[in-house]
Design an enzyme around this catalytic site. Structure first.
Site, PDB file in Angstrom:
ATOM      1  N   HIS A 282      -7.169   7.606  -3.929  1.00 51.32           N
ATOM      2  CA  HIS A 282      -8.452   8.177  -3.485  1.00 51.32           C
ATOM      3  C   HIS A 282      -8.451   9.692  -3.612  1.00 51.32           C
ATOM      4  CE1 HIS A 282      -7.030   9.412   0.571  1.00 51.32           C
ATOM      5  NE2 HIS A 282      -6.340   8.299   0.578  1.00 51.32           N
ATOM      6  N   ASP A 294      -1.401  12.442   0.491  1.00 53.29           N
ATOM      7  CA  ASP A 294      -2.527  11.575   0.847  1.00 53.29           C
ATOM      8  C   ASP A 294      -3.835  12.205   0.372  1.00 53.29           C
ATOM      9  OD1 ASP A 294      -4.047   9.559   1.935  1.00 53.29           O
ATOM     10  OD2 ASP A 294      -3.861  10.256   4.006  1.00 53.29           O
ATOM     11  N   GLU A 328     -12.163   7.396   0.953  1.00 56.36           N
ATOM     12  CA  GLU A 328     -11.305   6.430   1.634  1.00 56.36           C
ATOM     13  C   GLU A 328     -11.118   6.803   3.100  1.00 56.36           C
ATOM     14  OE1 GLU A 328      -7.582   4.681   3.235  1.00 56.36           O
ATOM     15  OE2 GLU A 328      -8.009   6.792   2.937  1.00 56.36           O
ATOM     16  N   GLU A 329     -11.034   8.110   3.348  1.00 61.03           N
ATOM     17  CA  GLU A 329     -10.615   8.555   4.685  1.00 61.03           C
ATOM     18  C   GLU A 329     -11.633   8.287   5.788  1.00 61.03           C
ATOM     19  OE1 GLU A 329      -7.764   9.143   5.360  1.00 61.03           O
ATOM     20  OE2 GLU A 329      -6.705  10.141   3.749  1.00 61.03           O
ATOM     21  N   ASP A 356      -1.386   4.701  -2.400  1.00 63.63           N
ATOM     22  CA  ASP A 356      -1.916   5.491  -1.281  1.00 63.63           C
ATOM     23  C   ASP A 356      -0.926   5.494  -0.126  1.00 63.63           C
ATOM     24  OD1 ASP A 356      -3.553   6.997   0.344  1.00 63.63           O
ATOM     25  OD2 ASP A 356      -4.800   5.297   0.975  1.00 63.63           O
ATOM     26  N   HIS A 427      -2.237  13.442   7.138  1.00 66.78           N
ATOM     27  CA  HIS A 427      -3.437  13.953   7.816  1.00 66.78           C
ATOM     28  C   HIS A 427      -3.216  15.280   8.539  1.00 66.78           C
ATOM     29  CE1 HIS A 427      -5.323   9.630   8.114  1.00 66.78           C
ATOM     30  NE2 HIS A 427      -5.002   9.970   6.884  1.00 66.78           N
TER      31      HIS A 427
END
Lengths: 460, 460
Positions: A282, A294, A328-329, A356, A427
């Site tokens: 993503h 990520d 995606e997030e 991912d 994140h």
């Protein structure tokens, strides 16, 4: 394992091997040479790694709806166009546009005041300029919350990762309900805010953001992640002073949806072009850090798979598509859109592989498919083992490819890199290019390319 | 692998399994539970990681003969004494004492002057205060050197790692002859100095030190490692200006030997105390950085193996010894001394496991032993596989345990962690505590403890 089981497995294995020639005219000797060449090429190339550097350093964090996400779409489209693929195109999709605003303030206000790192959860409402100040009720699960009086208070979800799990993703899965479901559950009981222990194995001073979800009819209360060190401190201070207050200020907000895109590049199959193999990651990331592991690595690895085919002159029998999914997030709109269009066009996907889980040393693949598909992958065990790809187990897939499930007999496959460090960075502001090792990332790309190659040759 | 071979392997495997009950009364169900508990304990403990922090941050780099090496001996002895082992003792050994002195200066002097990072190779002589300035001859192997006129010049060994190797140790093995043998070979042909491309896969600005060797009767000429970025630059500048000069200044020197020690801790076996299993790493490190991955982690993991046995109340049937060897980096005196004393005392070592490849996620073990020993380890394959220990291959061992070879039928076993990042840090200023991930290190310790447990139960 008991001896009896061991023998049974062995015999099952024997049956499989003997049955192989009937299943497909495979040529393991030739495949072994091709796969070795794929690794040789990947391990000596710097293209993908330098592309990742550009994506992370020049474009940076790229939350859905942000100017950086738009720049990432344009740039990754251009990267693929420059490769001379058979087709490069965009797939329009409306995405949520959540904006963090100023850096959040989090403070424990007990006998003394102590600033701690917090980060608003994605989708959260803000606190208003004056911030939110309230007493804190610590709980360790949604279940425990039920028996607590939290009216007018901030609920503090503090269940840590269970570090006994070998795969960190399992520990994440065992804790993340607090982040996803905490705010709604707390609001239903009259809480005014939520802080959630960061989703990581490590003791750190950085907060790990991630999405949360509100529910229609339930008040939207501000929700933030607190660093694990902050969580430990808060828990300790609460034991001394149950009446202490927590102050949080954040001016995040959700703005109107924005037009964005999945970015798709394709090499047409020579024999069965209608059979499609997707390899993807993503393109969006959280707004903190650089979205390196990520999922910058997953995107660059997916493009790298196509580059390897092109550079080595491998003409795949089936069509290979690299897909950079958007959103995606905090919405999965790109994945949903891709599946929707595939269905509308009557496309036949035979496999979709998602990367991912970070750009770390590859360990294998998780296969969500039927028995035949899984058995077929197992016939390639000896081709993949020399590259450390031992984990060929059932289960897997990925968020973006998930919506394809049920369209024909597509197998959903999750690329599995080593998981130990992933949640150190996940994140956060420290998910940066510097945390990616070129060789590890390229071994991953070569692993994906090898599996794609085998599927493109023999189907699934 | 061809089908025929596959079937043959399968049948061999079947024979092995069927033969197992006759070989030893193993109890895989119970062992599986014990091993799971070992991992549970290791993954939730911070003792070893905090000990590593102390070793790297409070003691720091600890080259043989240095005050820090002496401090590491005292401290690690105390750490083991505090654990209540059956026996903790020192084993005296005289070690070389090489001292780097001031930070080295390396400079390319062509049309412009360009400073580059260099680090004197261990054992090297200095250049004198004025430094050494000479023209440079670039070669890529000891073989190529033979045809070059290098009289009065500096020889620049610039063969990079072959990045196509999956295991970085193999690439290291294919390049390190330049560092070990370059200075003598160059001196024999009249060269006045040597610079060697750093032993790493990566492009970096840091120089990787490491030992070199002089030869009696051949002039000792100064030798330094140059960073890979520096090497690239020098090579490029030489193409434009073959007459450019390289300036190097280093005041390293070898001082008289110093008394030092191997540090040994022991849990006596309950049934066969005379059968000894060694688990070890080396306590000395290079003087740059903190010697975290090389080999602080190996030492702390070895002590952790004993801690796990103590903490879990496992009483091993055979004797387990954690050995912190001294002087692996520039002399191997500790390893030689240990083997010499073992022989003199008529000790019976059945296995020696060394962890000296970094504190990364474990992948398996390399076994240097006879067919029976290797087959025995393979009977534990299914017990180790759930923890990602798939690489159970022949070959392995470690420098410090090497001298034990041939004493009875001791199996030499090398712990094999993931190798991708090791040579990013190896022998440099960036081999620091921060590069170690607690979980990866502890998974390694648990892997070693699990194998030690199985050997202590069933012998080898």
């Amino acid at each position: 394992m008991l001896l009896k089981n061991k023998l049974r497995n062995l015999l099952a294995g024997a049956a499989l091997v003997v049955a192989m020639p009937a299943m497909a005219q495979q040529n393991p000797a030739a495949d072994s040479v091709t796969i070795r060449k794929i690794y040789d090429n990947a391990l000596t190339s710097y293209k993908s790694y330098e592309d990742l550097r550009y994506l992370t350093k020049n474009i940076g964090a790229r939350l859905s709806g942000s100017p950086q996400a738009a720049a990432a779409v344009d740039w990754s489209k251009k990267v693929m166009e420059d490769m001379g693929l058979d087709r490069v195109y965009l797939q329009e999709v409306m995405v949520p546009h959540w904006v963090r605003g100023e850096k959040e303030v989090g403070r424990i206000e007990g006998k003394k005041k102590q600033d701690v790192a917090i980060a608003a959860l994605g989708s959260s409402v803000g606190t208003g300029k004056k911030g939110l100040r309230a007493e804190v009720v610590e709980v360790h699960s949604l279940e425990e919350l039920k028996n607590k009086d939290v009216k007018g208070k901030i609920v503090f979800f503090n269940r840590p990762f269970d570090n006994k799990h070998i795969q960190t993703g399992t520990a994440y899965g065992g804790a993340v309900d607090q982040r996803g479901g905490g705010p709604v559950a707390a609001a239903k009981q009259g809480a005014v805010g939520v802080i959630v222990r960061s989703m990581t194995n490590d003791y750190q001073d950085v907060a790990h953001t991630g999405n949360t979800k509100y529910q229609e009819g339930v008040e939207k209360i501000p929700a933030a992640a607190i660093s694990t060190n902050g969580a430990e401190m808060l828990s300790k201070m609460l034991k001394d002073d149950a009446k202490l207050k927590f102050f949080m200020r954040m001016n995040c907000e959700t703005q109107p949806d924005v037009k964005s895109y999945n970015v798709i590049g394709e090499i047409k199959g020579t024999e069965k072009p209608e059979e499609i193999i997707v390899v993807g990651g993503h393109l969006d990331s959280w707004d903190l850090g650089e979205g390196a592991h990520d999922d910058g690595t997953g995107c660059m690895q997916s493009i790298e798979v196509l580059r390897l085919f092109k550079d080595m002159g491998i003409k795949p029998k089936r069509t290979i598509r690299a897909v950079m999914f958007m959103n995606e997030e905090n919405g999965l709109r790109g994945g949903l859109k891709y599946a929707e269009e595939a269905k509308a066009k009557g496309e036949k996907h035979i496999a979709a592989i998602e990367s991912d889980a970070g750009g770390f040393t590859p360990r294998g693949f998780g296969i969500d498919g039927n028995d035949g598909q899984y058995s077929k992958v197992l016939t390639w065990k000896n081709l993949l083992a020399p590259y450390g790809l031992h984990d060929l187990t059932r289960g897997g897939g990925g968020a973006d490819i998930g919506p394809l499930k049920g369209q024909g007999t597509v197998a959903l496959i999750g690329f599995r890199p080593d998981s130990q460090r992933y949640f150190d960075y996940h994140h956060t502001v420290i998910d940066t290019f510097e945390q990616v090792n070129r060789r590890e990332m390229q071994l991953g790309a070569a692993s994906m390319a090898s599996l794609v190659y085998l599927i493109s040759e023999y189907g699934l």
